[in-house]
Enzyme design. Structure first.
Site, PDB file in Angstrom:
ATOM      1  N   HIS A 165      54.747  11.481  41.367  1.00 15.94           N
ATOM      2  CA  HIS A 165      55.247  10.954  40.075  1.00 15.94           C
ATOM      3  C   HIS A 165      53.926  11.644  39.269  1.00 15.94           C
ATOM      4  O   HIS A 165      52.838  11.408  39.511  1.00 15.94           O
ATOM      5  CB  HIS A 165      54.946   9.445  40.086  1.00 15.94           C
ATOM      6  CG  HIS A 165      55.210   9.002  38.846  1.00 15.94           C
ATOM      7  ND1 HIS A 165      54.422   8.411  37.837  1.00 15.94           N
ATOM      8  CD2 HIS A 165      56.524   8.797  38.132  1.00 15.94           C
ATOM      9  CE1 HIS A 165      54.889   7.673  36.762  1.00 15.94           C
ATOM     10  NE2 HIS A 165      56.226   8.225  37.096  1.00 15.94           N
ATOM     11  N   HIS A 189      63.627   8.241  31.687  1.00 13.09           N
ATOM     12  CA  HIS A 189      64.174   8.133  32.964  1.00 13.09           C
ATOM     13  C   HIS A 189      65.465   7.766  33.149  1.00 13.09           C
ATOM     14  O   HIS A 189      66.174   7.854  34.060  1.00 13.09           O
ATOM     15  CB  HIS A 189      63.331   6.785  33.573  1.00 13.09           C
ATOM     16  CG  HIS A 189      61.969   7.037  33.780  1.00 13.09           C
ATOM     17  ND1 HIS A 189      61.034   6.941  32.717  1.00 13.09           N
ATOM     18  CD2 HIS A 189      61.162   7.504  34.801  1.00 13.09           C
ATOM     19  CE1 HIS A 189      59.730   7.194  33.272  1.00 13.09           C
ATOM     20  NE2 HIS A 189      59.777   7.484  34.449  1.00 13.09           N
ATOM     21  N   ARG A 264      49.093 -12.797  20.943  1.00  8.60           N
ATOM     22  CA  ARG A 264      48.244 -14.161  20.979  1.00  8.60           C
ATOM     23  C   ARG A 264      48.917 -14.969  20.349  1.00  8.60           C
ATOM     24  O   ARG A 264      49.053 -15.009  18.920  1.00  8.60           O
ATOM     25  CB  ARG A 264      46.791 -13.558  20.217  1.00  8.60           C
ATOM     26  CG  ARG A 264      45.822 -14.798  20.156  1.00  8.60           C
ATOM     27  CD  ARG A 264      45.427 -15.445  21.291  1.00  8.60           C
ATOM     28  NE  ARG A 264      44.518 -16.539  21.293  1.00  8.60           N
ATOM     29  CZ  ARG A 264      44.873 -17.697  21.455  1.00  8.60           C
ATOM     30  NH1 ARG A 264      46.018 -18.178  21.786  1.00  8.60           N
ATOM     31  NH2 ARG A 264      43.995 -18.564  21.352  1.00  8.60           N
ATOM     32  N   CYS A 311      41.956  -9.235  18.536  1.00  9.15           N
ATOM     33  CA  CYS A 311      41.499 -10.800  18.898  1.00  9.15           C
ATOM     34  C   CYS A 311      39.933 -10.887  18.763  1.00  9.15           C
ATOM     35  O   CYS A 311      39.322 -10.233  19.380  1.00  9.15           O
ATOM     36  CB  CYS A 311      42.271 -11.130  20.391  1.00  9.15           C
ATOM     37  SG  CYS A 311      41.744 -12.914  20.715  1.00  9.15           S
ATOM     38  N   TYR A 449      37.029 -20.004  16.103  1.00 14.12           N
ATOM     39  CA  TYR A 449      36.687 -18.635  15.923  1.00 14.12           C
ATOM     40  C   TYR A 449      35.514 -18.697  14.582  1.00 14.12           C
ATOM     41  O   TYR A 449      35.642 -18.242  13.757  1.00 14.12           O
ATOM     42  CB  TYR A 449      37.960 -17.953  14.840  1.00 14.12           C
ATOM     43  CG  TYR A 449      39.181 -18.003  15.539  1.00 14.12           C
ATOM     44  CD1 TYR A 449      39.026 -17.348  16.871  1.00 14.12           C
ATOM     45  CD2 TYR A 449      40.185 -18.921  15.581  1.00 14.12           C
ATOM     46  CE1 TYR A 449      40.229 -17.214  17.668  1.00 14.12           C
ATOM     47  CE2 TYR A 449      41.519 -18.898  16.164  1.00 14.12           C
ATOM     48  CZ  TYR A 449      41.296 -18.128  17.346  1.00 14.12           C
ATOM     49  OH  TYR A 449      42.463 -18.044  18.393  1.00 14.12           O
TER      50      TYR A 449
END
Length: 609
Positions: A165, A189, A264, A311, A449
């Site tokens: 491959h 493919h 998220r 994030c 946060y």
């Protein structure tokens, strides 16, 4: 943790699945690596037809390039390859072609693939091969245990094909599972010769029960209507869904396919009817403004930007190694880059009555999502008003991602995209906009946060004492090679790849890479597009919203047996990453941006041992 529940993958964005690792993990694939480099130069291949049904003849353009590929290898390489893989060199070539997603994806004829698939299904129906459960298939996920995959109810042992491959060990990402999601990404493919090769590796059938299980959902589960996700994603939490792509795939594409864009989510994905969708805009003198999806698309000019979302917890796992923090154990791939299209938030606010009088008292623009918990509480966040109304702020009410409607995991039908700002403020499934003198009262704005001193713990933390994260600091990471990889001395050189980005529209101007733990440094090459495409134009000052991918190829140090590879980025304000994690450690594990480090071992050639 963050709101950047991004992800993605689209057949149209098929990126170089056929690119073998720059670090050449196995000598067995060395000739494939060289072949791929040559193959990329065979521009005539983009229009050639597939191998014919006999597979003993090759389309002219392929034959011409194939001769060059084969002659480019040394005679020793050819003998070694033939000795290892027997007379099936044509399978190796077919496999090589099968992996070149970005190069070949548009050059094949779909109707022949459908005929081949029909033949594969006929073989499946008439075969008397054993029946395997998904549990049995899942046990075969490595070269040691065998590499098995499923496709349309069939079970295939592709262990012997792995070495052929051209994408190297990336094919192992599908090991133990289904091929369909990967072939949806790399559509090349789905061609006649590939399906014929696959049929030769068939070892059994997947049980009917396991085929049905994939569609079975519990109606009582609030997450039962969540969308399907690509199996390549590395899941940090299933409910709500949070996952990131493997790093080596992340850096394959400048524009991250939607399917592998990191995801998220804080709550179940809401099901929203686009026909009845209404966006509420409140807090302005003109009273409440109600906008349908069609209103957003027709009443306001459509703008497109390329912007990276990250994030706040990206690279949290490195802080966990210093001292345990609370939060999802994100690796380095909770970051992705996409094109976003929609109406400018500024235009919508002006239409709703924003003007100089409002600017005298308003300070924030709040957002509420349509995702809810069991109490009906919605996700919420806010951004400063000046970012929201600035002509240069480029804040979008986006309804498209990578040229298509927003996927469900990314906020369908409308989300906020706040470029340069932490993902948590990029609210998805947007239901309400409120212009206010106050920040959002949401938990995620007030008690999450936020960054704190390394000396602050959960007994002493006062969330009111720190500002909510908005712009993120300078960031970079190494996507390949992976930590712990072994490379052969015979490779002679090593290719290191990664990404770099800075918040607030600050442009990354340099990435430094060290192979000796930071003693000496080399400057990496930056790029702002996928290979083979024209670079993105330089952004206006203060509006560099997108990441830069970088790459460095360097000779292996002659005496070294182990390398400590380090990267650090610099932006146009000359902000630089800190060298270690401990001084920036914090109890929530956010803002992790220390120098990224991976260690690689060098294996000496056997004839020299």
């Amino acid at each position: 943790m963050d709101r950047d529940r991004e992800e993605t993958l689209g057949a149209s964005t098929a990126s170089s699945a056929g690119r073998a690792s720059g670090h050449k993990q196995a000598t067995d694939t060395a000739e494939n690596i060289n072949a791929m480099l040559l193959l990329r130069r065979c521009h005539s291949l983009t229009g050639f037809g597939p191998l014919n049904t006999q597979r003993h003849q090759v389309a002219p353009a392929v034959r011409s390039c194939a001769v060059r590929l084969w002659s480019s290898s040394s005679s020793d390489d050819q003998r070694s390859y033939q000795g290892t893989h027997g007379p099936s060199w044509r399978h190796g070539l077919a496999g090589l072609l099968a992996g070149t997603g970005a190069v070949l994806a548009y050059g094949f004829h779909q109707h022949k693939a459908e005929r081949a698939e029909s033949r594969v299904q006929t073989i499946e129906k008439t075969s008397s091969l054993p029946v395997y459960s998904q549990e049995e298939v899942t046990k075969h996920r490595s070269l040691e245990d065998g590499v098995w995959v499923t496709y349309k109810g069939g079970v295939y042992d592709i262990t012997k094909f792995v070495a052929m491959h051209p994408g190297g060990d990336k094919i192992l990402l599908a090991a133990g599972g289904a091929l369909e999601p990967f072939w949806a990404l790399y559509a090349v493919h789905n061609q006649e010769h590939v399906l014929e090769i696959l049929s030769e590796y068939k070892v059994g059938e997947l049980s009917a029960e396991d085929q049905k299980k994939q569609q079975a959902l519990k109606s009582s589960d609030p997450y039962s209507s969540d969308p399907e996700r690509h199996p390549v994603l590395r899941i940090n939490n299933l409910k709500p869904f949070n996952a990131e792509p493997p790093p080596e795939i992340l850096s394959d594409s400048y524009i991250t396919p939607s399917a592998i864009f990191f995801k998220r989510n804080h709550l179940p994905v809401p099901q929203v009817d686009p026909a009845s969708y209404q966006l509420h805009v409140e807090g302005l003198p003109g009273g409440e403004l109600m906008l349908s999806l069609e209103d957003l698309k027709t009443r306001f000019p459509k703008h497109t930007i390329t912007a990276t979302l990250q994030c706040a917890g990206n690279r949290r796992s490195e802080m966990n190694k210093v001292k345990q923090v609370k939060g999802l154990n994100w690796g380095i791939a909770a970051i992705s880059n996409a094109t976003w299209s929609g109406a400018k938030l500024r235009d919508v606010l002006l239409a709703a009555g924003y003007g100089p009088d409002v600017a005298k008292w308003a300070r924030h623009v709040q957002f509420e999502g349509l995702d809810k918990d069991v109490t009906g509480t919605t996700y919420g966040a806010s951004i400063p008003l000046n970012k929201a109304v600035s002509e240069e702020g480029d804040v979008l009410l986006a309804y498209e991602m990578n040229g298509e409607e927003l996927p469900a995991d990314h906020g369908f039908p409308v989300r906020v995209v706040v470029p340069g700002t932490v993902g948590a403020r990029n609210v998805k499934w947007l239901g309400k906009i409120i212009v206010s003198a106050e920040e959002s009262s949401s938990h995620w704005q007030q008690n999450d946060y936020k960054g704190f001193s390394p000396g602050t713990d959960w007994d002493t933390v006062d969330f009111k004492s720190a500002p909510a994260i908005q712009e993120l600091p300078i960031q970079s990471a190494i996507t390949t090679p992976a930590d712990g990889v072994v490379v052969d001395r015979s490779a002679e050189e090593l290719t290191v790849k990664g990404y770099a980005w800075s918040g607030g529209g600050r442009e990354v101007v340099r990435v430094d890479v060290s192979l000796d733990g930071g003693k000496t440094w080399q400057v990496a090459q930056l790029r702002t597009s996928d290979k083979g495409r024209a670079p993105e134009p330089s952004p206006p000052p203060g509006r560099a919203w997108a990441w830069k991918l970088w790459e460095l190829t360097a000779p292996l140090p002659p005496e070294a047996q182990e390398l400590e590879i380090v990267c650090k980025a610099v932006d146009n304000s000359y902000n630089m990453q800190p060298d270690t994690v401990p001084p920036i450690w914090n109890l929530r594990g956010v803002l992790s941006n220390a120098w990224h480090r991976v260690k690689v071992k060098i294996r000496e050639d056997k004839d020299e041992e």
